[in-house]
Structures are given as structure tokens and as C-alpha cells.
Design a protein around this motif. Sequence first.
Motif, PDB file in Angstrom:
ATOM      1  N   ASP A  20       0.852  -1.192   0.000  1.00  0.00           N
ATOM      2  CA  ASP A  20       0.000   0.000   0.000  1.00  0.00           C
ATOM      3  C   ASP A  20       0.889   1.244   0.000  1.00  0.00           C
ATOM      4  O   ASP A  20       1.815   1.372   0.815  1.00  0.00           O
ATOM      5  CB  ASP A  20      -0.914   0.007   1.228  1.00  0.00           C
ATOM      6  N   ARG A  21       0.597   2.168  -0.893  1.00  0.00           N
ATOM      7  CA  ARG A  21       1.438   3.367  -1.022  1.00  0.00           C
ATOM      8  C   ARG A  21       1.311   4.281   0.192  1.00  0.00           C
ATOM      9  O   ARG A  21       2.191   5.104   0.445  1.00  0.00           O
ATOM     10  CB  ARG A  21       1.086   4.111  -2.306  1.00  0.00           C
ATOM     11  N   GLY A  22       0.240   4.116   0.953  1.00  0.00           N
ATOM     12  CA  GLY A  22       0.139   4.857   2.210  1.00  0.00           C
ATOM     13  C   GLY A  22       1.255   4.432   3.150  1.00  0.00           C
ATOM     14  O   GLY A  22       1.888   5.258   3.816  1.00  0.00           O
ATOM     15  N   PHE A  23       1.528   3.129   3.176  1.00  0.00           N
ATOM     16  CA  PHE A  23       2.590   2.581   4.017  1.00  0.00           C
ATOM     17  C   PHE A  23       3.973   2.907   3.444  1.00  0.00           C
ATOM     18  O   PHE A  23       4.868   3.372   4.149  1.00  0.00           O
ATOM     19  CB  PHE A  23       2.401   1.062   4.136  1.00  0.00           C
ATOM     20  N   LEU A  24       4.143   2.692   2.139  1.00  0.00           N
ATOM     21  CA  LEU A  24       5.475   2.842   1.536  1.00  0.00           C
ATOM     22  C   LEU A  24       5.913   4.296   1.390  1.00  0.00           C
ATOM     23  O   LEU A  24       7.088   4.608   1.568  1.00  0.00           O
ATOM     24  CB  LEU A  24       5.507   2.159   0.159  1.00  0.00           C
ATOM     25  N   PHE A  25       4.972   5.180   1.061  1.00  0.00           N
ATOM     26  CA  PHE A  25       5.354   6.564   0.739  1.00  0.00           C
ATOM     27  C   PHE A  25       4.607   7.624   1.562  1.00  0.00           C
ATOM     28  O   PHE A  25       4.837   8.815   1.352  1.00  0.00           O
ATOM     29  CB  PHE A  25       5.059   6.855  -0.743  1.00  0.00           C
ATOM     30  N   GLY A  26       3.707   7.216   2.418  1.00  0.00           N
ATOM     31  CA  GLY A  26       2.840   8.216   3.048  1.00  0.00           C
ATOM     32  C   GLY A  26       1.996   8.889   1.968  1.00  0.00           C
ATOM     33  O   GLY A  26       1.675  10.072   2.065  1.00  0.00           O
ATOM     34  N   ASP A  27       1.652   8.111   0.919  1.00  0.00           N
ATOM     35  CA  ASP A  27       0.948   8.661  -0.246  1.00  0.00           C
ATOM     36  C   ASP A  27      -0.554   8.612   0.046  1.00  0.00           C
ATOM     37  O   ASP A  27      -1.292   7.780  -0.503  1.00  0.00           O
ATOM     38  CB  ASP A  27       1.326   7.798  -1.471  1.00  0.00           C
ATOM     39  N   SER A  28      -1.006   9.484   0.914  1.00  0.00           N
ATOM     40  CA  SER A  28      -2.411   9.433   1.319  1.00  0.00           C
ATOM     41  C   SER A  28      -2.821  10.709   2.040  1.00  0.00           C
ATOM     42  O   SER A  28      -1.962  11.515   2.428  1.00  0.00           O
ATOM     43  CB  SER A  28      -2.646   8.209   2.214  1.00  0.00           C
ATOM     44  N   VAL A  29      -4.110  10.878   2.163  1.00  0.00           N
ATOM     45  CA  VAL A  29      -4.665  12.050   2.849  1.00  0.00           C
ATOM     46  C   VAL A  29      -5.596  11.573   3.967  1.00  0.00           C
ATOM     47  O   VAL A  29      -5.974  10.396   4.006  1.00  0.00           O
ATOM     48  CB  VAL A  29      -5.439  12.974   1.868  1.00  0.00           C
ATOM     49  N   TYR A  30      -5.937  12.504   4.866  1.00  0.00           N
ATOM     50  CA  TYR A  30      -6.790  12.093   5.978  1.00  0.00           C
ATOM     51  C   TYR A  30      -7.674  13.240   6.434  1.00  0.00           C
ATOM     52  O   TYR A  30      -7.488  14.393   6.035  1.00  0.00           O
ATOM     53  CB  TYR A  30      -5.936  11.567   7.141  1.00  0.00           C
ATOM     54  N   GLU A  31      -8.621  12.890   7.287  1.00  0.00           N
ATOM     55  CA  GLU A  31      -9.484  13.863   7.954  1.00  0.00           C
ATOM     56  C   GLU A  31      -9.711  13.395   9.386  1.00  0.00           C
ATOM     57  O   GLU A  31      -9.644  12.191   9.663  1.00  0.00           O
ATOM     58  CB  GLU A  31     -10.861  13.948   7.269  1.00  0.00           C
ATOM     59  N   VAL A  32      -9.981  14.322  10.262  1.00  0.00           N
ATOM     60  CA  VAL A  32     -10.424  13.985  11.617  1.00  0.00           C
ATOM     61  C   VAL A  32     -11.724  14.745  11.850  1.00  0.00           C
ATOM     62  O   VAL A  32     -11.745  15.974  11.743  1.00  0.00           O
ATOM     63  CB  VAL A  32      -9.366  14.367  12.678  1.00  0.00           C
ATOM     64  N   ARG A  93      -3.493   6.094  -1.890  1.00  0.00           N
ATOM     65  CA  ARG A  93      -3.602   5.923  -3.351  1.00  0.00           C
ATOM     66  C   ARG A  93      -3.881   4.465  -3.705  1.00  0.00           C
ATOM     67  O   ARG A  93      -4.372   4.163  -4.774  1.00  0.00           O
ATOM     68  CB  ARG A  93      -2.316   6.391  -4.043  1.00  0.00           C
ATOM     69  N   GLY A  94      -3.578   3.552  -2.791  1.00  0.00           N
ATOM     70  CA  GLY A  94      -3.876   2.139  -3.017  1.00  0.00           C
ATOM     71  C   GLY A  94      -2.616   1.293  -3.101  1.00  0.00           C
ATOM     72  O   GLY A  94      -1.509   1.764  -2.854  1.00  0.00           O
ATOM     73  N   CYS A  95      -2.821   0.025  -3.449  1.00  0.00           N
ATOM     74  CA  CYS A  95      -1.709  -0.947  -3.499  1.00  0.00           C
ATOM     75  C   CYS A  95      -1.228  -1.116  -4.928  1.00  0.00           C
ATOM     76  O   CYS A  95      -2.043  -1.218  -5.843  1.00  0.00           O
ATOM     77  CB  CYS A  95      -2.188  -2.318  -3.045  1.00  0.00           C
ATOM     78  N   ASP A  96       0.081  -1.237  -5.078  1.00  0.00           N
ATOM     79  CA  ASP A  96       0.668  -1.531  -6.387  1.00  0.00           C
ATOM     80  C   ASP A  96       1.298  -2.926  -6.309  1.00  0.00           C
ATOM     81  O   ASP A  96       1.274  -3.575  -5.249  1.00  0.00           O
ATOM     82  CB  ASP A  96       1.711  -0.456  -6.729  1.00  0.00           C
ATOM     83  N   THR A  97       1.883  -3.392  -7.417  1.00  0.00           N
ATOM     84  CA  THR A  97       2.498  -4.732  -7.400  1.00  0.00           C
ATOM     85  C   THR A  97       3.941  -4.665  -6.935  1.00  0.00           C
ATOM     86  O   THR A  97       4.535  -5.665  -6.544  1.00  0.00           O
ATOM     87  CB  THR A  97       2.451  -5.358  -8.805  1.00  0.00           C
ATOM     88  N   ASP A  98       4.544  -3.482  -6.993  1.00  0.00           N
ATOM     89  CA  ASP A  98       5.925  -3.321  -6.544  1.00  0.00           C
ATOM     90  C   ASP A  98       6.107  -1.892  -6.037  1.00  0.00           C
ATOM     91  O   ASP A  98       5.275  -1.026  -6.325  1.00  0.00           O
ATOM     92  CB  ASP A  98       6.889  -3.603  -7.715  1.00  0.00           C
ATOM     93  N   ARG A  99       7.236  -1.672  -5.354  1.00  0.00           N
ATOM     94  CA  ARG A  99       7.475  -0.316  -4.855  1.00  0.00           C
ATOM     95  C   ARG A  99       8.146   0.531  -5.934  1.00  0.00           C
ATOM     96  O   ARG A  99       9.269   0.270  -6.323  1.00  0.00           O
ATOM     97  CB  ARG A  99       8.373  -0.366  -3.616  1.00  0.00           C
ATOM     98  N   LYS A 100       7.417   1.506  -6.425  1.00  0.00           N
ATOM     99  CA  LYS A 100       8.021   2.485  -7.329  1.00  0.00           C
ATOM    100  C   LYS A 100       7.338   3.835  -7.079  1.00  0.00           C
ATOM    101  O   LYS A 100       6.179   3.877  -6.663  1.00  0.00           O
ATOM    102  CB  LYS A 100       7.896   2.049  -8.794  1.00  0.00           C
ATOM    103  N   HIS A 101       8.130   4.906  -7.334  1.00  0.00           N
ATOM    104  CA  HIS A 101       7.599   6.224  -6.998  1.00  0.00           C
ATOM    105  C   HIS A 101       6.384   6.581  -7.854  1.00  0.00           C
ATOM    106  O   HIS A 101       5.423   7.157  -7.358  1.00  0.00           O
ATOM    107  CB  HIS A 101       8.681   7.304  -7.164  1.00  0.00           C
ATOM    108  N   THR A 102       6.451   6.246  -9.148  1.00  0.00           N
ATOM    109  CA  THR A 102       5.343   6.601 -10.033  1.00  0.00           C
ATOM    110  C   THR A 102       4.163   5.646  -9.807  1.00  0.00           C
ATOM    111  O   THR A 102       4.334   4.579  -9.225  1.00  0.00           O
ATOM    112  CB  THR A 102       5.791   6.497 -11.502  1.00  0.00           C
ATOM    113  N   TYR A 103       3.009   6.057 -10.297  1.00  0.00           N
ATOM    114  CA  TYR A 103       1.834   5.215 -10.087  1.00  0.00           C
ATOM    115  C   TYR A 103       0.969   5.187 -11.338  1.00  0.00           C
ATOM    116  O   TYR A 103       1.038   6.093 -12.175  1.00  0.00           O
ATOM    117  CB  TYR A 103       1.015   5.722  -8.887  1.00  0.00           C
TER     118      TYR A 103
END
Length: 280
Positions: A20-32, A93-103
Motif C-alpha cells: 500500500d502506497r500509504g505505508f510505503l510513501f505516506g501517499d495518502s490524505v486524511y481527515e479527523v 492511493r492504493g496498493c501496487d504490485t511493486d514499490r516504485k515512486h510513479t503510479y
Amino acid sequence: MVYLNGDFLEKDKAFVSVMDRGFLFGDSVYEVLPVYEGNIFCFKPHLHRLSESLEAIKIPNPHTNEKWRMTLQQLINYHPQHTNQSIYLQVTRGCDTDRKHTYGKLKPTVYMQSSPFEAVRKEDFLSGLSAITRDDIRWSQCNTKVTSLLANVMYAQEAKQNNVEDVILCRNNIVTECSSANLFIVKNGCVYTHPKGPHILPGITREVVLECADYYNINTEEVTISKEDLLDADEVWISSSTREVLPITKIDDVLINQGKVGGIWPLVFDRYQVEKSLNS
Ligand code: PLP
């Protein structure tokens, strides 16, 4: 119970892939989102900010507002024992098949959890709180609510170690906001706060606080505030969804208003309580 990608699960049964790109890159947003007696406070502004954050980093919004409201309400209903809840909502952003910066085209991961929280009580803050100042080393897109929060995490830890409420951030001698709150000063009866833009998060509570001041016909100005202005203020407040609006009476080693809470904060605090009940 937590919500993950369409399911309500026990927290210890909810897992996200290491891809998951949230885990690998912090590629995500949030709300509280704060919930008082089962009702989400400022639902629309929170959902609007979420859609702006998603748009800013080009993640497609996975749900309509109606679907968000329905799912949030389901999550809230799972915790009837908690009068007030703080909902944490994250879209990666979701899960990819491998770790790469682009999506490419990915299916966003949606996670939500509810935590109980105590609404702030005025009597607990009549002596005011302390804060420390630090240089604002964050990036220049602080108006997007991204989960890459390393700088904020380090400031929060520093606040904890110094036994203060929060860290007030200064960028080139201009005070922007706190590590997890917006900042206000009062001088000669006027309320000042940093203008919206790339250097602050456009806090939902910030808007409500400005409306509360307006209610009393107190002048408000969204202008930059120097560190000297901050330390010379009659009142200093911080605001966030879970802390509402709180007074700061000591910054570094300087007492604000001789260490006493000023006269405008209690008015704004009281009006904020009314706004909460009107919105419910
Ligand atoms: N500024 C920052 C950096 C924050 O992290 C937060 C909330 O977490 C806020 C301001 C206040 O925003 P809100 O009032 O929407 O909770």
C-alpha cells in the motif's frame, strides 16, 4: 470496530498490504471529524476539505458525499457507548504490485476508525496552557491534509517532552500555526490569524472560531503575525477539531497577558458550544 475497504471489522483483524502506497510513501490524505452525541460536527466542510486534499494529490475520490455520510454514520453507530467520538478517516492511493515512486491506476484504500473523546471543559482551561516556538520546517503545501506528518510528529513529541500543549511554528519570523492546530492572537480587541494558503492547514475549527468572533461583532483579520506580535498579544488561542479553542498564556518563557486568560476567549468558547449544538 473499524472500517476498511467496505467492511466493518475488529481493529485487530484489519490489515493493509505492505504494497500500500500509504505505508510505503505516506501517499495518502486524511481527515479527523468530531462527533458530538452521535452527530458529525461540520460534516460538509470536512468532506469538502477531504475532496480538495484528494484533488491536490490526484487521488480519485472513492465515494460520493452521501456514501461517505452513510458509512461514517454506520461507524458511529457501532460505538453507541461513546457520547463523543473522534473519527479518523484515511484514503491512500492504493496498493501496487511493486514499490516504485510513479503510479498508474490504483484502487484507493479507505480506512476509518472511531475513538472516544472528551469534549473540552472550560473550567479546565481557566489558567491557560503553555506552548513553545520552533522553526516551521514543513513543506509548502501545508493546506493539503496529507499523512506524511513526520515534522508534525517530531514537534508533538517535543511538546510532550517539554510538558506544553503544542509547538507554535515560525516561518521567517511569521507565526503560521501549531503542530496540530491553528493559531489566533487578540490585540486591542481584534482577532488575528494567519491567512489561508500554502503555509497552514485551513482548519475547520478555525472557520467556526472566526464565525464565533463575528457573532459578537469582534473584528477579525486574516493577516500574517510576527513572532514579536505573538509574544506581545493580549490573548493567544489555538484551535482544532478535538481541542476546540483553547487559551495559551505562556510561550517559551514569556507570559501572555501576565499569564492570565483574556476576556474574549471565554466568549468565543461559549459561542463555540452553541455552534456545536446548532450544527447537530
Ligand atoms: N493545523 C494543523 C497542522 C493540524 O494538524 C490541524 C488538525 O489536526 C489543524 C490545523 C486544525 O484543523 P481542524 O480545525 O480542521 O481540526
